[in-house]
Scaffold this motif. Structure first.
Motif, PDB file in Angstrom:
ATOM      1  N   ARG A   1      23.986  43.481  17.343  1.00  0.00           N
ATOM      2  CA  ARG A   1      23.349  42.162  17.451  1.00  0.00           C
ATOM      3  C   ARG A   1      22.330  42.080  18.578  1.00  0.00           C
ATOM      4  NH1 ARG A   1      28.114  38.751  18.057  1.00  0.00           N
ATOM      5  NH2 ARG A   1      29.426  40.375  17.220  1.00  0.00           N
ATOM      6  N   VAL A   2      22.363  42.992  19.526  1.00  0.00           N
ATOM      7  CA  VAL A   2      21.373  42.993  20.605  1.00  0.00           C
ATOM      8  C   VAL A   2      19.976  43.197  20.031  1.00  0.00           C
ATOM      9  CG1 VAL A   2      20.629  44.227  22.669  1.00  0.00           C
ATOM     10  CG2 VAL A   2      23.045  43.827  22.269  1.00  0.00           C
ATOM     11  N   TYR A   3      19.881  44.027  18.993  1.00  0.00           N
ATOM     12  CA  TYR A   3      18.581  44.293  18.373  1.00  0.00           C
ATOM     13  C   TYR A   3      18.043  43.085  17.618  1.00  0.00           C
ATOM     14  CZ  TYR A   3      19.577  49.102  19.558  1.00  0.00           C
ATOM     15  OH  TYR A   3      19.866  50.243  20.240  1.00  0.00           O
ATOM     16  N   ALA A   4      18.896  42.132  17.276  1.00  0.00           N
ATOM     17  CA  ALA A   4      18.431  40.918  16.608  1.00  0.00           C
ATOM     18  C   ALA A   4      17.528  40.097  17.518  1.00  0.00           C
ATOM     19  CB  ALA A   4      19.620  40.081  16.162  1.00  0.00           C
ATOM     20  N   ILE A   5      17.665  40.286  18.813  1.00  0.00           N
ATOM     21  CA  ILE A   5      16.798  39.609  19.774  1.00  0.00           C
ATOM     22  C   ILE A   5      15.667  40.528  20.224  1.00  0.00           C
ATOM     23  CG2 ILE A   5      16.721  38.470  22.033  1.00  0.00           C
ATOM     24  CD1 ILE A   5      18.279  36.945  19.873  1.00  0.00           C
ATOM     25  N   LEU A   6      15.974  41.796  20.443  1.00  0.00           N
ATOM     26  CA  LEU A   6      14.967  42.721  20.966  1.00  0.00           C
ATOM     27  C   LEU A   6      13.824  42.982  19.979  1.00  0.00           C
ATOM     28  CD1 LEU A   6      17.157  45.360  22.829  1.00  0.00           C
ATOM     29  CD2 LEU A   6      15.818  43.494  23.788  1.00  0.00           C
ATOM     30  N   ILE A   7      14.135  43.154  18.713  1.00  0.00           N
ATOM     31  CA  ILE A   7      13.088  43.468  17.729  1.00  0.00           C
ATOM     32  C   ILE A   7      12.082  42.321  17.588  1.00  0.00           C
ATOM     33  CG2 ILE A   7      12.667  43.930  15.277  1.00  0.00           C
ATOM     34  CD1 ILE A   7      15.247  45.604  15.301  1.00  0.00           C
ATOM     35  N   PRO A   8      12.499  41.067  17.380  1.00  0.00           N
ATOM     36  CA  PRO A   8      11.502  39.990  17.319  1.00  0.00           C
ATOM     37  C   PRO A   8      10.752  39.778  18.637  1.00  0.00           C
ATOM     38  CG  PRO A   8      13.531  39.262  16.325  1.00  0.00           C
ATOM     39  CD  PRO A   8      13.817  40.569  16.988  1.00  0.00           C
ATOM     40  N   ALA A   9      11.438  39.978  19.765  1.00  0.00           N
ATOM     41  CA  ALA A   9      10.751  39.828  21.060  1.00  0.00           C
ATOM     42  C   ALA A   9       9.671  40.887  21.220  1.00  0.00           C
ATOM     43  CB  ALA A   9      11.759  39.911  22.196  1.00  0.00           C
ATOM     44  N   TYR A  10       9.983  42.122  20.850  1.00  0.00           N
ATOM     45  CA  TYR A  10       8.994  43.204  20.930  1.00  0.00           C
ATOM     46  C   TYR A  10       7.839  42.949  19.965  1.00  0.00           C
ATOM     47  CZ  TYR A  10       6.976  47.874  20.775  1.00  0.00           C
ATOM     48  OH  TYR A  10       6.103  48.925  20.810  1.00  0.00           O
ATOM     49  N   ALA A  11       8.143  42.512  18.755  1.00  0.00           N
ATOM     50  CA  ALA A  11       7.086  42.217  17.777  1.00  0.00           C
ATOM     51  C   ALA A  11       6.208  41.069  18.263  1.00  0.00           C
ATOM     52  CB  ALA A  11       7.704  41.886  16.425  1.00  0.00           C
ATOM     53  N   GLY A  12       6.809  40.041  18.853  1.00  0.00           N
ATOM     54  CA  GLY A  12       6.025  38.931  19.386  1.00  0.00           C
ATOM     55  C   GLY A  12       5.148  39.344  20.546  1.00  0.00           C
ATOM     56  N   ALA A  13       5.670  40.205  21.421  1.00  0.00           N
ATOM     57  CA  ALA A  13       4.859  40.687  22.547  1.00  0.00           C
ATOM     58  C   ALA A  13       3.688  41.528  22.052  1.00  0.00           C
ATOM     59  CB  ALA A  13       5.726  41.500  23.503  1.00  0.00           C
ATOM     60  N   CYS A  14       3.929  42.353  21.046  1.00  0.00           N
ATOM     61  CA  CYS A  14       2.831  43.148  20.472  1.00  0.00           C
ATOM     62  C   CYS A  14       1.791  42.245  19.817  1.00  0.00           C
ATOM     63  CB  CYS A  14       3.373  44.147  19.457  1.00  0.00           C
ATOM     64  SG  CYS A  14       4.295  45.493  20.197  1.00  0.00           S
ATOM     65  N   LEU A  15       2.229  41.192  19.141  1.00  0.00           N
ATOM     66  CA  LEU A  15       1.299  40.262  18.509  1.00  0.00           C
ATOM     67  C   LEU A  15       0.454  39.536  19.551  1.00  0.00           C
ATOM     68  CD1 LEU A  15       0.395  38.926  15.834  1.00  0.00           C
ATOM     69  CD2 LEU A  15       2.124  37.193  16.273  1.00  0.00           C
ATOM     70  N   VAL A  16       1.072  39.090  20.623  1.00  0.00           N
ATOM     71  CA  VAL A  16       0.324  38.424  21.698  1.00  0.00           C
ATOM     72  C   VAL A  16      -0.669  39.393  22.334  1.00  0.00           C
ATOM     73  CG1 VAL A  16       0.554  37.404  24.006  1.00  0.00           C
ATOM     74  CG2 VAL A  16       2.059  36.673  22.161  1.00  0.00           C
ATOM     75  N   ALA A  17      -0.265  40.643  22.556  1.00  0.00           N
ATOM     76  CA  ALA A  17      -1.171  41.635  23.134  1.00  0.00           C
ATOM     77  C   ALA A  17      -2.356  41.905  22.206  1.00  0.00           C
ATOM     78  CB  ALA A  17      -0.415  42.931  23.426  1.00  0.00           C
ATOM     79  N   LEU A  18      -2.107  41.965  20.906  1.00  0.00           N
ATOM     80  CA  LEU A  18      -3.182  42.193  19.949  1.00  0.00           C
ATOM     81  C   LEU A  18      -4.160  41.028  19.924  1.00  0.00           C
ATOM     82  CD1 LEU A  18      -4.362  43.897  17.584  1.00  0.00           C
ATOM     83  CD2 LEU A  18      -2.944  42.504  16.082  1.00  0.00           C
ATOM     84  N   VAL A  19      -3.643  39.813  19.921  1.00  0.00           N
ATOM     85  CA  VAL A  19      -4.516  38.635  19.916  1.00  0.00           C
ATOM     86  C   VAL A  19      -5.345  38.581  21.190  1.00  0.00           C
ATOM     87  CG1 VAL A  19      -4.502  36.113  20.037  1.00  0.00           C
ATOM     88  CG2 VAL A  19      -3.102  37.287  18.343  1.00  0.00           C
ATOM     89  N   LEU A  20      -4.736  38.862  22.338  1.00  0.00           N
ATOM     90  CA  LEU A  20      -5.483  38.834  23.600  1.00  0.00           C
ATOM     91  C   LEU A  20      -6.525  39.945  23.657  1.00  0.00           C
ATOM     92  CD1 LEU A  20      -2.685  37.958  26.162  1.00  0.00           C
ATOM     93  CD2 LEU A  20      -4.482  36.483  25.269  1.00  0.00           C
ATOM     94  N   ALA A  21      -6.213  41.121  23.123  1.00  0.00           N
ATOM     95  CA  ALA A  21      -7.188  42.209  23.093  1.00  0.00           C
ATOM     96  C   ALA A  21      -8.368  41.857  22.198  1.00  0.00           C
ATOM     97  CB  ALA A  21      -6.520  43.498  22.623  1.00  0.00           C
ATOM     98  N   LEU A  22      -8.107  41.275  21.038  1.00  0.00           N
ATOM     99  CA  LEU A  22      -9.200  40.867  20.154  1.00  0.00           C
ATOM    100  C   LEU A  22     -10.034  39.755  20.785  1.00  0.00           C
ATOM    101  CD1 LEU A  22      -7.386  40.922  16.705  1.00  0.00           C
ATOM    102  CD2 LEU A  22      -9.062  42.548  17.569  1.00  0.00           C
ATOM    103  N   LEU A  23      -9.382  38.811  21.430  1.00  0.00           N
ATOM    104  CA  LEU A  23     -10.105  37.736  22.107  1.00  0.00           C
ATOM    105  C   LEU A  23     -10.961  38.280  23.250  1.00  0.00           C
ATOM    106  CD1 LEU A  23     -10.498  34.667  22.299  1.00  0.00           C
ATOM    107  CD2 LEU A  23      -8.613  34.631  23.916  1.00  0.00           C
ATOM    108  N   GLY A  24     -10.422  39.213  24.006  1.00  0.00           N
ATOM    109  CA  GLY A  24     -11.210  39.829  25.082  1.00  0.00           C
ATOM    110  C   GLY A  24     -12.409  40.584  24.544  1.00  0.00           C
ATOM    111  N   GLY A  25     -12.238  41.294  23.426  1.00  0.00           N
ATOM    112  CA  GLY A  25     -13.367  41.997  22.815  1.00  0.00           C
ATOM    113  C   GLY A  25     -14.449  41.046  22.342  1.00  0.00           C
ATOM    114  N   VAL A  26     -14.046  39.927  21.761  1.00  0.00           N
ATOM    115  CA  VAL A  26     -15.030  38.933  21.316  1.00  0.00           C
ATOM    116  C   VAL A  26     -15.754  38.330  22.505  1.00  0.00           C
ATOM    117  CG1 VAL A  26     -15.240  36.648  20.253  1.00  0.00           C
ATOM    118  CG2 VAL A  26     -13.872  38.416  19.159  1.00  0.00           C
TER     119      VAL A  26
END
Length: 116
Positions: free
Chosen positions: A75-100
């Motif tokens: 059950r620990v992974y039930a929290i870690l996997i979405p948290a990691y996916a959300g952090a990657c999504l935020v990093a991707l959005v910020l990288a694209l915004l910085g490039g623009v």
């Protein structure tokens, strides 16, 4: 023929054939391949959502050592996997915004052009 549109009296444009606004143009109709791909994506997303929901909401109430618990990770992974996916999504959005933002910055004017 004069119509009242948004509080102003006006004539419709000549290309609307008497309608207030032209009909939207549809670029292409969805083919059967698009529909089947959409259905496959929908079914996969629904199955993953159902699996995650059972994993998070049902497994805490199952007795330890039951066979059902072998179908799910810890059950620990039930929290870690979405948290990691959300952090990657935020990093991707910020990288694209910085490039623009870097591409959109105005060109710098040299000192020689400023003094003239």
């Amino acid at each position: 023929k004069i119509r009242r549109v948004f509080g102003a009296w006006s004539r419709p444009p000549s290309n609307t054939h008497g309608r207030a606004y032209p009909r939207p143009v549809r670029l292409s109709s969805p083919s059967m391949d698009d529909r089947s791909a959409g259905l496959a994506i929908f079914v996969c997303a629904t199955a993953l959502f159902a699996y995650y929901t059972v994993w998070v909401l049902v497994t805490p109430f199952v007795e330890p050592g039951h066979v059902v618990l072998s179908w799910f990770p810890d059950r620990v992974y039930a929290i870690l996997i979405p948290a990691y996916a959300g952090a990657c999504l935020v990093a991707l959005v910020l990288a694209l915004l910085g490039g623009v933002m870097l591409r959109a910055r105005p060109a710098r004017v040299s000192n020689e052009k400023k003094t003239r």
